[in-house]
Design a protein around this motif. Structure first.
Motif, PDB file in Angstrom:
ATOM      1  N   ARG A   1       0.854  -1.199   0.000  1.00 51.31           N
ATOM      2  CA  ARG A   1       0.000   0.000   0.000  1.00 51.31           C
ATOM      3  C   ARG A   1       0.877   1.232   0.000  1.00 51.31           C
ATOM      4  N   ILE A   2       0.599   2.150  -0.921  1.00 55.38           N
ATOM      5  CA  ILE A   2       1.317   3.409  -1.016  1.00 55.38           C
ATOM      6  C   ILE A   2       0.336   4.558  -0.762  1.00 55.38           C
ATOM      7  N   LYS A   3       0.677   5.433   0.175  1.00 56.08           N
ATOM      8  CA  LYS A   3      -0.158   6.593   0.472  1.00 56.08           C
ATOM      9  C   LYS A   3       0.494   7.845  -0.097  1.00 56.08           C
ATOM     10  N   PHE A   4      -0.321   8.685  -0.742  1.00 50.46           N
ATOM     11  CA  PHE A   4       0.183   9.888  -1.376  1.00 50.46           C
ATOM     12  C   PHE A   4      -0.123  11.120  -0.533  1.00 50.46           C
ATOM     13  N   LYS A   5       0.542  12.221  -0.883  1.00 50.86           N
ATOM     14  CA  LYS A   5       0.352  13.462  -0.143  1.00 50.86           C
ATOM     15  C   LYS A   5      -1.080  13.989  -0.247  1.00 50.86           C
ATOM     16  N   ASP A   6      -1.779  13.647  -1.333  1.00 53.74           N
ATOM     17  CA  ASP A   6      -3.176  14.095  -1.498  1.00 53.74           C
ATOM     18  C   ASP A   6      -4.162  13.195  -0.765  1.00 53.74           C
ATOM     19  N   LYS A   7      -3.624  12.284   0.092  1.00 57.09           N
ATOM     20  CA  LYS A   7      -4.401  11.369   0.948  1.00 57.09           C
ATOM     21  C   LYS A   7      -4.937  10.144   0.197  1.00 57.09           C
ATOM     22  N   SER A   8      -4.735  10.062  -1.122  1.00 56.34           N
ATOM     23  CA  SER A   8      -5.172   8.878  -1.848  1.00 56.34           C
ATOM     24  C   SER A   8      -4.209   7.724  -1.579  1.00 56.34           C
ATOM     25  N   GLU A   9      -4.685   6.510  -1.847  1.00 54.49           N
ATOM     26  CA  GLU A   9      -3.861   5.322  -1.622  1.00 54.49           C
ATOM     27  C   GLU A   9      -3.997   4.369  -2.801  1.00 54.49           C
ATOM     28  N   LEU A  10      -2.915   3.646  -3.097  1.00 59.34           N
ATOM     29  CA  LEU A  10      -2.913   2.640  -4.158  1.00 59.34           C
ATOM     30  C   LEU A  10      -2.198   1.394  -3.664  1.00 59.34           C
ATOM     31  N   GLU A  11      -2.617   0.254  -4.187  1.00 57.24           N
ATOM     32  CA  GLU A  11      -1.932  -0.994  -3.902  1.00 57.24           C
ATOM     33  C   GLU A  11      -1.323  -1.531  -5.183  1.00 57.24           C
TER      34      GLU A  11
ATOM     35  N   ASN B   1       8.406  13.023  -4.309  1.00 56.90           N
ATOM     36  CA  ASN B   1       7.706  14.198  -3.780  1.00 56.90           C
ATOM     37  C   ASN B   1       6.190  14.071  -3.848  1.00 56.90           C
ATOM     38  N   GLN B   2       5.686  12.999  -4.462  1.00 54.96           N
ATOM     39  CA  GLN B   2       4.249  12.745  -4.485  1.00 54.96           C
ATOM     40  C   GLN B   2       3.803  11.876  -3.319  1.00 54.96           C
ATOM     41  N   ILE B   3       4.788  11.273  -2.624  1.00 55.91           N
ATOM     42  CA  ILE B   3       4.495  10.242  -1.619  1.00 55.91           C
ATOM     43  C   ILE B   3       4.438  10.836  -0.212  1.00 55.91           C
ATOM     44  N   ASP B   4       3.544  10.294   0.619  1.00 55.63           N
ATOM     45  CA  ASP B   4       3.505  10.637   2.037  1.00 55.63           C
ATOM     46  C   ASP B   4       4.653   9.874   2.706  1.00 55.63           C
ATOM     47  N   ILE B   5       5.788  10.547   2.851  1.00 56.70           N
ATOM     48  CA  ILE B   5       7.002   9.886   3.341  1.00 56.70           C
ATOM     49  C   ILE B   5       6.850   9.419   4.787  1.00 56.70           C
ATOM     50  N   ASN B   6       6.132  10.183   5.614  1.00 54.39           N
ATOM     51  CA  ASN B   6       5.934   9.774   7.012  1.00 54.39           C
ATOM     52  C   ASN B   6       5.168   8.460   7.088  1.00 54.39           C
ATOM     53  N   ASP B   7       4.146   8.308   6.245  1.00 56.91           N
ATOM     54  CA  ASP B   7       3.402   7.053   6.215  1.00 56.91           C
ATOM     55  C   ASP B   7       4.266   5.932   5.659  1.00 56.91           C
ATOM     56  N   LEU B   8       5.088   6.253   4.648  1.00 52.02           N
ATOM     57  CA  LEU B   8       5.974   5.253   4.053  1.00 52.02           C
ATOM     58  C   LEU B   8       6.946   4.702   5.085  1.00 52.02           C
ATOM     59  N   ARG B   9       7.450   5.574   5.955  1.00 54.07           N
ATOM     60  CA  ARG B   9       8.405   5.148   6.988  1.00 54.07           C
ATOM     61  C   ARG B   9       7.774   4.118   7.923  1.00 54.07           C
ATOM     62  N   GLN B  10       6.465   4.253   8.180  1.00 52.99           N
ATOM     63  CA  GLN B  10       5.792   3.321   9.079  1.00 52.99           C
ATOM     64  C   GLN B  10       5.346   2.052   8.364  1.00 52.99           C
ATOM     65  N   SER B  11       4.791   2.203   7.165  1.00 53.31           N
ATOM     66  CA  SER B  11       4.163   1.069   6.492  1.00 53.31           C
ATOM     67  C   SER B  11       5.123   0.219   5.676  1.00 53.31           C
ATOM     68  N   ASN B  12       6.154   0.858   5.118  1.00 51.06           N
ATOM     69  CA  ASN B  12       7.093   0.130   4.268  1.00 51.06           C
ATOM     70  C   ASN B  12       8.524   0.572   4.566  1.00 51.06           C
ATOM     71  N   PRO B  13       9.083   0.134   5.710  1.00 53.56           N
ATOM     72  CA  PRO B  13      10.417   0.598   6.111  1.00 53.56           C
ATOM     73  C   PRO B  13      11.510   0.284   5.097  1.00 53.56           C
ATOM     74  N   GLU B  14      11.368  -0.846   4.350  1.00 51.48           N
ATOM     75  CA  GLU B  14      12.390  -1.174   3.359  1.00 51.48           C
ATOM     76  C   GLU B  14      12.397  -0.162   2.224  1.00 51.48           C
ATOM     77  N   LEU B  15      11.200   0.197   1.733  1.00 50.61           N
ATOM     78  CA  LEU B  15      11.112   1.182   0.655  1.00 50.61           C
ATOM     79  C   LEU B  15      11.531   2.562   1.150  1.00 50.61           C
ATOM     80  N   TYR B  16      11.223   2.853   2.411  1.00 53.37           N
ATOM     81  CA  TYR B  16      11.651   4.133   2.994  1.00 53.37           C
ATOM     82  C   TYR B  16      13.177   4.215   3.041  1.00 53.37           C
ATOM     83  N   GLN B  17      13.827   3.134   3.431  1.00 53.81           N
ATOM     84  CA  GLN B  17      15.284   3.129   3.479  1.00 53.81           C
ATOM     85  C   GLN B  17      15.872   3.302   2.085  1.00 53.81           C
TER      86      GLN B  17
END
Length: 275
Positions: free
Chosen positions: A23-33, A60-76
């Motif tokens: 699951r990827i969350k974007f800055k505009d609050k939308s989400e995609l899988e 710059n389109q991605i909610d990085i704070n959510d990415l850090r929690q939901s997908n730590p590997e992709l965040y790294q």
């Protein structure tokens, strides 16, 4: 010249391998899988394949704070790309420990902790990290060396945040050393579902079935709790881990009353930590 591609598949579930959508969350609050693929030659973003097709997204389109929690590997990977060096679009030279130098392109997988596939003019061959001159790699291709470090420590839980992820059944174990824990989240979900059964005898019967089917997993969870208890200095987290260990130790011993008591404390403590 061929481009050096580092293709990394990310898993979002402990149940299946890398073909499980994340699951990827974007800055505009939308989400995609979808399925994420990345390249170390692309510092701007990644490609997301969904049921509607493939689309490239910039960081710059991605909610990085959510990415850090939901997908730590992709965040790294994002941190590495946004702060690392750009990759020279040329063939990569790999030096083996026996002194042999090879030229070609590398393909890696986030779920493979042992090595990578190397493709040269003579064909493709799989190499393990133990076959590679890592000091040479560190100097010649620091991005690939950093990936090696990430993979070699992929199951290395160090932070309180990671410990909480483990307790919640959300930490993704990938190395062969922890193969027994790869589906532990699903087992914990089964236990949680069983605890919702109001009729005590039916609930205990369901718990007994889970223990019978998953005893090695539960015992591995107990062992991890003991390790993490000594790894954190947080008193609340130590208390949580102690109750967590006591809960599953009681469950394995079929002491369902003790399990229920400690399990309730764990759930309440986790809810407090999430606020």
């Amino acid at each position: 010249m061929k481009l050096l591609l580092l293709i990394i598949c990310f898993a979002a579930s402990v149940i299946q391998a890398a073909d499980k959508p994340v699951r990827i969350k974007f800055k505009d609050k939308s989400e995609l899988e979808g399925i994420v693929s990345t390249s170390i030659s692309d510092t701007q973003g990644f490609t997301l394949k969904t049921k509607f097709g493939e689309t490239h997204y910039n960081w710059n389109q991605i909610d990085i704070n959510d990415l850090r929690q939901s997908n730590p590997e992709l965040y790294q990977f994002y941190v590495q790309q946004s702060h690392g060096r750009s990759v020279n679009a040329s063939l990569l030279k790999i030096k083996l420990r026996d002194g042999t130098v090879l030229e070609g392109s590398v393909t890696t997988s986030q779920t493979d902790t042992r090595g990578f596939t190397f493709r040269s003019q003579f064909g493709s061959r799989y190499y393990e990290w133990t076959q590679i001159d890592l000091e040479h790699l560190k100097q010649s291709k620091p991005e690939l060396y950093q990936f090696y470090l990430q993979q070699s420590q992929i199951d290395d839980i160090k932070t309180d945040e990671q410990i909480i992820q483990f307790v919640k059944g959300k930490f993704v174990f990938r190395s062969e050393a922890n193969v027994i824990l790869k589906n532990y989240g699903r087992v914990l979900d089964q236990v949680t579902a069983a605890m919702r059964i109001r009729q005590v005898s039916q609930r205990n019967q369901q718990l007994a079935t889970i223990v019978s089917n998953s005893r090695p997993v539960l015992q591995a969870v107990i062992q991890k709790c003991q390790v993490f208890y000594g790894a954190t200095r947080s008193r609340p987290l130590q208390s949580l881990l102690l109750s967590y260990r006591n809960a599953y130790d009681a469950l394995v011993r079929t002491d369902y009353a003790s399990f229920a008591y400690n399990h309730k404390f764990v759930q309440e403590a986790l809810a407090g930590m999430q606020q």
